[in-house]
Design an enzyme around this catalytic site. Structure first.
Site, short mmCIF file in Angstrom:
data_model
loop_
_atom_site.label_atom_id
_atom_site.label_comp_id
_atom_site.label_asym_id
_atom_site.label_seq_id
_atom_site.Cartn_x
_atom_site.Cartn_y
_atom_site.Cartn_z
N TYR A 275 6.13 -9.95 7.02
CA TYR A 275 6.07 -8.51 7.17
C TYR A 275 6.43 -8.04 8.63
O TYR A 275 6.19 -8.90 9.74
CB TYR A 275 4.55 -8.07 7.02
CG TYR A 275 4.27 -7.77 5.65
CD1 TYR A 275 4.12 -6.34 4.86
CD2 TYR A 275 3.42 -8.85 4.96
CE1 TYR A 275 4.03 -6.18 3.90
CE2 TYR A 275 3.12 -8.39 3.59
CZ TYR A 275 3.41 -7.14 2.89
OH TYR A 275 3.01 -6.93 1.66
N ASP B 77 0.82 -1.27 0.04
CA ASP B 77 0.06 -0.03 0.05
C ASP B 77 0.74 1.22 0.07
O ASP B 77 1.97 1.18 0.19
CB ASP B 77 -0.95 0.11 1.09
CG ASP B 77 -1.72 -1.10 1.27
OD1 ASP B 77 -2.29 -1.55 0.11
OD2 ASP B 77 -2.22 -1.36 2.50
#
EC number: 5.4.99.12
Length: 313
Positions: A137, A68
């Site tokens: 992540y 994003d």
């Protein structure tokens, strides 16, 4: 037109990008790389020195995970299908093969906030997105009201007050396994928010020196700590992630860690996938895609075929 598939390994600072995916009029990671590829493969100069475009191929990247706006990647993976003739034309006057020539030209043209870690021929069956086994992540937080390191300001979220890591880990433990993360992800029309989480945990990074003294020797001078010393870091590993999923999980965990929500509230969100205002995404700056793992080469095609199937609980 004979196509060959290339694997591209990348890193980037997401602070200056509107995410990975190409968007008209916006600076994106995909857009910057594809523009560089177009310049390398689609422009030639005539005898009068004027640049002309000869469109023989439009580069399109397929990525392991679409990050994003503002999200970083220390190791992202993409693939590119390129005509064999176009690849060989990248050699120009270089005495190297087409892949190495394209790699060198890309490194010269890409902006400073995108680093090409490597370019190689992809093995048979490789698909950057669908062949991936898992993605890792990290989300970095500075808690306790301590002044943040200004060198890390674009990669760490600063929080006032302390977090209850035990409660946060009790909450996030519920995520392990196959679940519908509809409470923590943007709805995906025609798709699914079902994902398999393999690991998820919050940890406090110990204060560790960058240099160590040899056994029997005394320290001489100041020993600087690692830049991440003292940070609180969330690590999550899954086969794939839905849109906004990691940042929304982090936001919910922090609410639990601050005592504003209970562990049971978090568990209920996992058990009843319903998107609403209390589980929106947190600031993107602390999030980094760290790693994408793939199976052995002889299992790539099988993995890609299996992951394309619509999953259910």
């Amino acid at each position: 037109m004979s196509l060959v598939r290339l694997r591209m390994d990348l890193a980037y600072d997401g602070g200056g990008f509107h995410g990975w995916a190409r968007q008209p009029g916006l600076r994106t990671v995909q857009g910057c790389i594809e523009h560089a590829l177009s310049v390398i493969t689609g422009v030639h100069r005539s005898k009068d020195g004027i640049a002309h475009r000869r469109v023989v191929w439009e580069p399109r990247l397929v990525v392991a995970g679409r990050t994003d706006t503002g999200v970083h990647a220390s190791h992202q993976v993409a693939h590119l299908d390129i005509p064999a003739a176009v690849l060989q034309a990248c050699r120009g006057h270089m005495g190297v093969d087409g892949v190495l020539a394209l790699e060198r030209r890309l490194r010269h043209l890409l902006p400073a906030d995108i680093v090409l870690l490597g370019l190689s021929m992809a093995p048979t069956g490789f698909d950057a997105r669908f062949s991936a086994l898992e993605r890792t992540y990290l989300y970095r937080v500075s808690q306790g009201g301590q002044p943040g390191d200004p060198r890390m300001r674009g990669y760490v979220l600063d929080l006032e007050g302390s977090l209850d890591l035990q409660a946060m880990n009790e909450a996030v433990a519920v995520c392990i396994g196959l679940h519908d993360f509809g409470s923590f992800a943007r709805p995906n029309p025609g798709g699914t928010t079902i994902r398999k989480v393999l690991a998820a945990h919050w940890d406090l990074v110990p204060n560790v020196n960058l240099f160590e003294t040899a056994p029997g020797q005394s320290a001489v001078g100041y020993l600087p700590p690692f830049m991440e010393s003292g940070l609180t870091v969330f690590r999550i590993v899954a086969d794939a992630f839905a849109h906004n999923m990691v940042r929304s999980l982090v936001a919910a965990c922090i609410q639990v860690g601050q005592g504003r929500r209970s562990v049971q509230w978090f568990a209920d969100k996992v058990a009843h996938p319903l998107r609403e205002g209390s589980t929106g995404p947190i600031d993107a700056r602390g999030l980094t895609l760290e790693h994408v793992a793939y199976p052995p080469d002889d299992q790539l095609a099988e993995r890609a075929q299996a992951i394309r199937a619509r999953r259910t609980l």
